[in-house]
Design a protein around this motif. Structure first.
Motif, mmCIF file in Angstrom:
data_model
loop_
_atom_site.group_PDB
_atom_site.id
_atom_site.type_symbol
_atom_site.label_atom_id
_atom_site.label_comp_id
_atom_site.label_asym_id
_atom_site.label_seq_id
_atom_site.Cartn_x
_atom_site.Cartn_y
_atom_site.Cartn_z
ATOM 1 N N ARG A 1 0.838 -1.217 0.000
ATOM 2 C CA ARG A 1 0.000 0.000 0.000
ATOM 3 C C ARG A 1 0.862 1.251 0.000
ATOM 4 O O ARG A 1 0.595 2.219 -0.717
ATOM 5 N N HIS A 2 1.913 1.227 0.804
ATOM 6 C CA HIS A 2 2.787 2.391 0.929
ATOM 7 C C HIS A 2 3.587 2.634 -0.344
ATOM 8 O O HIS A 2 4.008 3.770 -0.621
ATOM 9 N N ALA A 3 3.787 1.598 -1.144
ATOM 10 C CA ALA A 3 4.594 1.737 -2.358
ATOM 11 C C ALA A 3 3.901 2.566 -3.427
ATOM 12 O O ALA A 3 4.551 3.067 -4.345
ATOM 13 N N GLY A 4 2.595 2.701 -3.327
ATOM 14 C CA GLY A 4 1.871 3.433 -4.359
ATOM 15 C C GLY A 4 1.697 2.596 -5.608
ATOM 16 O O GLY A 4 1.655 1.361 -5.561
ATOM 17 N N GLU A 5 1.621 3.255 -6.749
ATOM 18 C CA GLU A 5 1.372 2.532 -7.998
ATOM 19 C C GLU A 5 2.609 1.749 -8.426
ATOM 20 O O GLU A 5 3.716 2.286 -8.505
ATOM 21 N N VAL A 6 2.434 0.463 -8.671
ATOM 22 C CA VAL A 6 3.514 -0.399 -9.168
ATOM 23 C C VAL A 6 3.062 -1.035 -10.474
ATOM 24 O O VAL A 6 1.864 -1.194 -10.725
ATOM 25 N N GLN A 7 4.038 -1.401 -11.295
ATOM 26 C CA GLN A 7 3.713 -2.027 -12.575
ATOM 27 C C GLN A 7 3.851 -3.547 -12.546
ATOM 28 O O GLN A 7 3.210 -4.244 -13.306
ATOM 29 N N TYR A 8 4.729 -4.044 -11.653
ATOM 30 C CA TYR A 8 4.821 -5.501 -11.520
ATOM 31 C C TYR A 8 5.275 -5.868 -10.117
ATOM 32 O O TYR A 8 5.952 -5.110 -9.429
ATOM 33 N N VAL A 9 4.842 -7.066 -9.698
ATOM 34 C CA VAL A 9 5.100 -7.598 -8.362
ATOM 35 C C VAL A 9 5.722 -8.977 -8.524
ATOM 36 O O VAL A 9 5.195 -9.819 -9.260
ATOM 37 N N LEU A 10 6.842 -9.214 -7.855
ATOM 38 C CA LEU A 10 7.473 -10.535 -7.853
ATOM 39 C C LEU A 10 7.561 -11.023 -6.414
ATOM 40 O O LEU A 10 8.073 -10.312 -5.531
ATOM 41 N N LEU A 11 7.066 -12.230 -6.178
ATOM 42 C CA LEU A 11 7.013 -12.810 -4.842
ATOM 43 C C LEU A 11 7.782 -14.116 -4.808
ATOM 44 O O LEU A 11 7.564 -15.003 -5.643
ATOM 45 N N LYS A 12 8.691 -14.240 -3.832
ATOM 46 C CA LYS A 12 9.370 -15.514 -3.577
ATOM 47 C C LYS A 12 8.633 -16.185 -2.426
ATOM 48 O O LYS A 12 8.751 -15.766 -1.279
ATOM 49 N N LEU A 13 7.852 -17.199 -2.749
ATOM 50 C CA LEU A 13 7.081 -17.935 -1.759
ATOM 51 C C LEU A 13 7.493 -19.400 -1.795
ATOM 52 O O LEU A 13 8.174 -19.837 -2.725
#
Length: 488
Positions: A92-104
């Motif tokens: 939420r704090h990051a604001g607008e993002v274009q892509y998200v990468l998650l290491k799960l």
């Protein structure tokens, strides 16, 4: 463009007697905003790779949580919610993002959540909306679901067991994730449930052939990635079991055809592949007849599968058989480590060892030991990083050497032992509490590798696992899991 990255996981064995709380994360891996730069843990390395690759393209990077717990039982619900909410607050704090990468990881479960990864990815999707690209890197010992495949744009699985390709898969996910965010590819996924329980070592020929075929298939036009989800059998959760995953660029008919082909090859492993396992008695009879160095895996007491790593079944068998010239470890026993550190190197003392966590660990052993060496803050190599072992001691019991440690972990690499100033070549047998991750480091120096199925939390007897939440029949618990008439 702006990239948001985070890493969060553990591997949940719902049969493990060890609850997973916050202390486990703190002593294994926990960083906020800088884990990729600060940690040598293998689970953190994709964050470093993604940051470096994004910055090289001139993208902005927002890094969130980097946390991993040594596998055990279900994560406490309050701990899971705190970790989850930390990632979401940062997003939420990051604001607008274009892509998200998650290491799960893909096999994390909490007290009131059977599928933590799905819950997190759904929440991320709610925050970023349908237009933002979400990519997820998962361990091949994961649980996949159509809902997860629908919530993420890309899922990339490790191909290797032992997991020697974590960083390669991270590069792959970034490459395709950024292309998708730029609109240069249109990733589509197809998933097939193979309804199988098992352990498939990619060092063994039939599985190696499958992995090599997958890699070759990725060179076809519009094919991005193939994944063999081995699943994590010791989890009574929905979607447990092996699955086939295919990621292509914009061609649903290609995805469907290729995932069917992959699923068929995975199903064929039921007939083609059966891991060789010995009983304790068989191993004890065999070892004295062998020349050179034998590396023996105590697979059912593997901390990496959620076991306590304090089981005494195999060690008791070795003591009864009389096996001088052997090395055994690492036994997780913080109390015994503390006693040996207080006594000091060279001390000879009575010591009660192992068998402390529960019935799966067997009975403790009362031994007369000599403390040969003590190492504070011991570590072990895994991949390109290091894992904590805690304080550790090397003990002698009538010529049998035993390593004990205070932070639970499996034996990934020979330096778990050589840091004590010893040489593996001086032993006839080296026993490792690990299921397969030891292989990359030990196989090159061993004359043979032997897998022993002693009792324990990670028993390879899949027919005896109680999995009522699985929701469908699974092989080998039934001979034909598709005979009930439910479509795969």
């Amino acid at each position: 463009m702006k990239l948001f990255i985070a890493a969060l996981g553990t591997e949940t064995n719902t049969f493990s007697p060890l609850p997973t709380g916050r202390q486990n994360f703190d002593e294994t891996l926990y960083h906020r905003h800088d884990g990729g730069a600060q940690s040598e843990h293998y689970f953190a390395q994709p964050l470093r790779i993604w940051r470096e690759m994004a910055l090289a393209h001139g993208d902005e990077v927002v890094e969130s949580l980097c946390a991993f717990a040594q596998p055990g039982g279900r994560t406490r619900q309050s701990v899971w919610e705190t970790l989850r909410d930390s990632v979401l607050a940062d997003l939420r704090h990051a604001g607008e993002v274009q892509y998200v990468l998650l290491k799960l990881h893909g096999a994390m479960a909490a007290d009131a959540c059977d599928d933590c990864e799905l819950e997190l990815v759904l929440a991320v999707r709610d925050l970023v909306g349908p237009e933002v690209t979400i990519g997820v890197e998962l361990d091949l010992h994961c649980h996949l679901s159509p809902r997860l495949a629908a919530a993420a744009n890309l899922i990339v699985l490790y191909k290797e067991y032992p997991h020697t390709d974590v960083n390669e898969r991270a590069v792959e996910l970034f490459t395709y994730g950024r292309l998708a965010a730029m609109g240069e590819i249109r990733p589509l996924m197809a998933l097939r449930d193979c309804r199988m329980l098992g352990v498939w070592r990619t060092s063994d020929a039939p599985v190696r052939e499958l992995v090599d075929w997958m890699t070759a298939a990725e060179r076809r036009d519009n094919v991005l990635s193939l994944g063999f989800c081995h699943g994590f059998p010791w989890a009574d959760v929905p979607n447990v079991g092996a699955q086939a995953l295919v990621l292509v660029d914009g061609d649903p008919s290609l995805a469907d055809a290729l995932v069917d082909e992959l699923a068929g090859r995975i199903l064929a492993l039921r007939e083609r592949y059966q891991p060789a396992l010995l009983t304790i008695d068989e191993a004890m009879a065999l070892l004295p007849t062998l020349a050179g160095l034998s590396v023996v895996a105590d697979i059912a007491d593997n901390a990496g599968g959620g076991a306590a790593s304090d089981a005494t079944w195999l060690l008791r068998g070795m003591l009864a058989a009389g096996t001088p010239g052997a090395l055994f470890g690492a036994v997780w026993d913080p109390v015994a480590v503390r006693i040996c550190m207080e006594a000091g190197e060279g001390a000879r003392l009575p010591l009660r060892l192992g068998g402390k966590v529960g019935p799966q660990s067997g009975q403790p052993l009362d031994l007369a030991v000599t403390v040969l060496r003590v190492v504070e803050n011991a570590t072990v190599t895994f991949g390109a990083g290091r894992q904590p072992m805690g304080d550790a001691a090397l003990l002698d019991v009538d010529g049998l050497h035993i390593v004990i440690n205070s932070i639970r972990t499996q034996v990934f690499h020979p330096d778990a032992y050589t840091q004590f100033g010893i040489r593996l070549a001086d032993y006839r047998a080296v026993v490792v509490k690990s299921a397969q991750h030891f292989y990359a480091g030990f196989a090159p120096v061993a004359d043979r590798v032997i897998y022993v199925a002693a009792p324990g939390t990670v028993s390879p007897d899949f027919t005896s696992l109680a999995l009522p939440r699985a929701g469908r029949p699974l092989w080998p618990q039934v001979s034909d899991p598709f005979s009930a008439g439910v479509a795969p």
